[in-house]
Each structure stands twice: as structure tokens, then as C-alpha cells.
Design a protein around this motif. Structure first.
Motif, mmCIF file in Angstrom:
data_model
loop_
_atom_site.group_PDB
_atom_site.id
_atom_site.type_symbol
_atom_site.label_atom_id
_atom_site.label_comp_id
_atom_site.label_asym_id
_atom_site.label_seq_id
_atom_site.Cartn_x
_atom_site.Cartn_y
_atom_site.Cartn_z
ATOM 1 N N MET A 1 10.416 -40.072 -86.174
ATOM 2 C CA MET A 1 8.820 -40.111 -85.059
ATOM 3 C C MET A 1 8.371 -41.359 -85.348
ATOM 4 N N GLU A 5 3.295 -41.844 -82.184
ATOM 5 C CA GLU A 5 2.951 -40.243 -83.084
ATOM 6 C C GLU A 5 2.633 -40.117 -84.153
ATOM 7 N N ILE A 31 2.479 -29.183 -82.269
ATOM 8 C CA ILE A 31 3.849 -30.049 -80.939
ATOM 9 C C ILE A 31 4.023 -31.023 -82.272
ATOM 10 N N ARG A 34 6.759 -29.861 -84.655
ATOM 11 C CA ARG A 34 7.569 -29.075 -85.179
ATOM 12 C C ARG A 34 9.080 -29.953 -84.848
ATOM 13 N N ASP A 35 9.448 -30.757 -84.706
ATOM 14 C CA ASP A 35 10.295 -31.278 -84.035
ATOM 15 C C ASP A 35 11.062 -32.523 -85.365
ATOM 16 N N HIS A 36 10.573 -32.340 -86.664
ATOM 17 C CA HIS A 36 9.866 -33.173 -87.581
ATOM 18 C C HIS A 36 10.253 -32.090 -88.889
ATOM 19 N N THR A 37 10.552 -30.871 -89.296
ATOM 20 C CA THR A 37 10.032 -30.329 -89.973
ATOM 21 C C THR A 37 11.125 -29.283 -90.203
ATOM 22 N N LYS A 38 11.416 -28.712 -90.975
ATOM 23 C CA LYS A 38 12.794 -26.959 -91.004
ATOM 24 C C LYS A 38 12.064 -25.880 -91.911
ATOM 25 N N GLU A 40 9.938 -23.215 -91.182
ATOM 26 C CA GLU A 40 10.150 -22.197 -89.758
ATOM 27 C C GLU A 40 9.039 -21.664 -89.545
ATOM 28 N N ARG A 43 6.800 -24.956 -87.264
ATOM 29 C CA ARG A 43 7.867 -24.913 -86.152
ATOM 30 C C ARG A 43 7.926 -24.084 -84.803
ATOM 31 N N GLU A 44 8.033 -22.543 -85.575
ATOM 32 C CA GLU A 44 8.083 -21.548 -85.097
ATOM 33 C C GLU A 44 6.442 -21.375 -84.186
ATOM 34 N N ASN A 47 6.678 -24.131 -81.847
ATOM 35 C CA ASN A 47 7.617 -23.888 -80.471
ATOM 36 C C ASN A 47 6.873 -23.299 -79.544
#
Length: 207
Positions: A1, A5, A31, A34-38, A40, A43-44, A47
Motif C-alpha cells: 500500500m 493510499e 476499494i 480490498r487488495d491488501h486483505t484476505k 473474504e 474483499r467481496e 470487488n
């Protein structure tokens, strides 16, 4: 990140804490993380916000699993369903706080206070998703606002009768807010209004 950001997220957190934010701030926050966590759920949602016409993902899979069994039940006349419903719990805030604590441990004191704005954040998330839709093999499942049995604001997946071979549309709650219809006017952010058509109270953004 990137540092930019991180700064943007920090500023959004500050605006949320004082109640001086727009639903677009929540869009940018989802947004950004979302690309920096698992996680779900987050992230969902991130996305989904970035790509509202969904043909994949956690909620897409769950909605169409429900759709398939619903269609089968209607055709066979079965009165019961045994499915995993889409995301129905009021869990957005819990997951968002958990993700932000992982990413910004130095802001723990502030992040833990986000729960104070839980109703507004949840409403923002559902306002962002209003008008999105799920797609699969020519079947279109739009999302719309409505009011649940307990007068809670809800976001419904609308299964249209033309796909179900049924006499009427069928809806299932995929996100539910703890905000009651009677409490709606107490919320200052984000602004929205209600109208009633065919007996269904529906929420729409005022801008």
C-alpha cells in the motif's frame, strides 16, 4: 500500500469518526483495502463496489445457489429449501474494523471507534450496492432496497418471475441494516429518502 493510499484511508477514518462523510468515502475505503486483505467479506464488498455487474464472487455464488434451489422447488412444488443464504448478518462493520486494525495498528484507538458510526456505514454500503446486479447464463438478478419483516432496511436480490417460471417475483435479503424505518430520519449521513409503491417501501439516494 502506497503512502498516498494510507493517507487517504486515514483521512476517511477521521471523517467517519466525526460523522462528516459521504457514502462515496465508504466506496473509496472498500476499494482501497480490498487488495491488501484476505478477509473474504471485505474483499467481496470491495470487488462488488469496483465491478457492480457481477458474474463471480462469494455473493454471486451464494445468490445463484439459492436461485437454483428456489427454481427447482417452484417447479417441483416443494415447500422447503435447504441452502446457504447470501450474506444476511449485519457483519460489515465487524469485518471492516478487523481489516483496518490489521493494516493500521497505530490507529487502533480511532479504528475501534468506527462502531459508533455503524448504522451510517452499513447504510452507505447498501446504497453503493443499490442498482448492482448478478448475471449468469442470461439470468439477471438486480439488487434493490426494501424493508424487511422487522422494519429493517435491507438490500434484496430480486429473482424475476420470467426466470423462475413463477407468477410473481421473489426476493431474498443479502444485506440487512440494524436501522429501522422509524429511525431513518435520525440519520444525517448519507441522505436518502423513501417512497412507497405497490405496498413496498423503497429507499433512494437524494443525489
Amino acid at each position: 500500500m502506497t503512502e498516498s493510499e494510507k493517507k487517504e484511508i486515514s483521512e476517511i477514518i477521521k471523517r467517519i469518526l466525526v460523522g462528516n462523510y459521504q457514502h462515496n468515502d465508504i466506496r473509496l475505503l472498500l476499494i482501497a483495502v480490498r487488495d491488501h486483505t484476505k478477509n473474504e467479506i471485505i474483499r467481496e464488498l470491495g470487488n462488488f463496489v469496483a465491478h457492480p455487474q457481477r458474474n463471480q464472487g462469494l455473493m454471486h455464488d451464494r445468490v445463484f445457489r439459492y436461485y437454483d434451489q428456489l427454481a427447482s422447488a417452484l417447479q417441483s412444488g416443494s415447500p422447503t429449501l435447504d441452502v446457504e443464504l447470501p450474506i444476511t448478518e449485519d457483519i460489515t462493520i465487524f469485518n471492516l474494523i478487523h481489516v483496518l486494525l490489521d493494516l493500521f495498528p497505530t490507529l487502533e484507538v480511532y479504528i475501534n471507534r468506527l462502531g459508533e458510526q455503524a448504522n451510517g456505514i452499513q447504510i452507505s454500503v447498501m446504497c453503493i450496492l443499490q442498482g448492482a446486479s448478478f448475471h449468469r447464463n442470461g439470468v439477471n438478478v438486480p439488487l434493490r432496497w426494501g424493508v424487511g419483516e422487522n422494519s429493517n432496511f435491507c438490500l434484496f436480490a430480486n429473482f424475476q418471475s420470467k426466470y423462475l417460471q413463477n407468477s410473481g417475483d421473489v426476493s431474498v435479503i443479502i444485506l440487512e441494516s440494524s436501522v429501522k424505518l422509524t429511525e431513518a430520519n435520525m440519520l444525517q449521513e448519507p441522505p436518502f429518502g423513501c417512497y412507497v409503491r405497490d405496498g413496498l417501501a423503497t429507499v433512494h439516494m437524494l443525489w
